[in-house]
Design an enzyme around this catalytic site. Sequence first.
Site, PDB file in Angstrom:
ATOM      1  CG  ASP A  47      -0.850 -22.981  -6.628  1.00 54.03           C
ATOM      2  OD1 ASP A  47      -0.710 -23.985  -7.355  1.00 54.03           O
ATOM      3  OD2 ASP A  47      -1.160 -23.055  -5.437  1.00 54.03           O
ATOM      4  CE1 TYR A  51     -15.517 -18.537 -15.496  1.00 57.12           C
ATOM      5  CE2 TYR A  51     -15.382 -17.889 -17.777  1.00 57.12           C
ATOM      6  CZ  TYR A  51     -14.988 -17.742 -16.478  1.00 57.12           C
ATOM      7  OH  TYR A  51     -14.054 -16.786 -16.142  1.00 57.12           O
TER       8      TYR A  51
END
Length: 340
Positions: free
Chosen positions: A205, A125
């Site tokens: 994950d 970001y």
Amino acid sequence: MPSQPVVLIPGDGIGPEVTEAVLHVLDAAGADIAWQRHQAGLAALDAGLDVLPAQTLDAIRDVGVALKGPCTTPVGKGFSSINVQLRKTLNLYAAVRPVRCLDGVATRFDDVDLIVVRENTEGLYSGVENEITPGVVTSLKVATEIGCTRIARWAFEYARRRGRRKITVFHKANIMKLTDGLFLRCAESMHDEFADIEFESMIIDAGCMKLVQDPTRFDMLLLENLYGDVVSDLCAGLVGGLGVVPGANLGAEQAVFEAVHGSAPDIAGKGLANPLALLMTAVMMLNHLADRLHDDAHRACGARVRDAYNRALAEGMLTRDLGGSLDTTDFARAVADRVE
Ligand code: NAI
């Protein structure tokens, strides 16, 4: 004593609706706040101002605390996210999102009680994107030792202060060896100073899989910016959705309180928005004011609001997102009527 000034940014989409609902409840609870209304996002553009006007930033710098509704960021157009800009400009490096089951809100799991801590200023970001050649673009992921260390310290200090037992870092340091590697290493080193708090790390994950299988095995999650954004919404889904998860963006000097959800353009103006997330956010803000000003009146006000919304939920007063039939205003009235 004069009322405490707080900057109020209603925002876009459902922002103004949920903000009015929250003000209604806070008034009923006797919150001693002098709201200073300012604009940001599309609302500011419509008023002929910058997307993040200097006067809004100055007001937050001056007062130190803001309650903010969500702001829309047009997809794929020339605007960088106003939320990202705000957090970076004011250095609000820690986002904290408590994710808890509520009595009266049906969920798959009964006893979720998680704190999500998101680094708010770095990672992907950073907004450094380039077109190398037509058809080839890059986005730069930035991690600094200073940034990774300060969020790790913030998380461990929070854990100690709030009596939390364990911090889990989600990462992808197996692939992003330098950036996620640094984030992980800084958290591991910080643990040496906070041996009373358990610490573990997980590849994200596998971590997400475990999170949806049994969220109760987690206590606090510490994540870099993008992972924190995504996993916050995942966690919201565990406890009833985006209508029930509050949040705060905290820096050394200023604090901007905003719910996890966005401006929800799909339901804006229809009375379908649940104001509870912003109401819970306002309670976090009142507790922050109480800590900062050593003024228990704000904490007591926050407790009155919390008790009132808990009573309303337990009595089946629910908005549509939670399976009920109340609209935004009806729910606010139901909570305000239960303030004691
Ligand atoms: P969103 O959070 O606005 O909406 C996702 C889904 O959840 C939608 O179906 C929406 O109707 C529902 N929802 C969200 N809040 C709700 C509430 N309080 N009550 C009932 N249902 C609710 O996320 P989306 O659609 O990805 O983003 C929309 C806009 O919001 C975008 O422009 C995005 O950039 C912006 N955004 C702003 C944020 C902020 O200001 N902090 C945070 C996230 C997104």
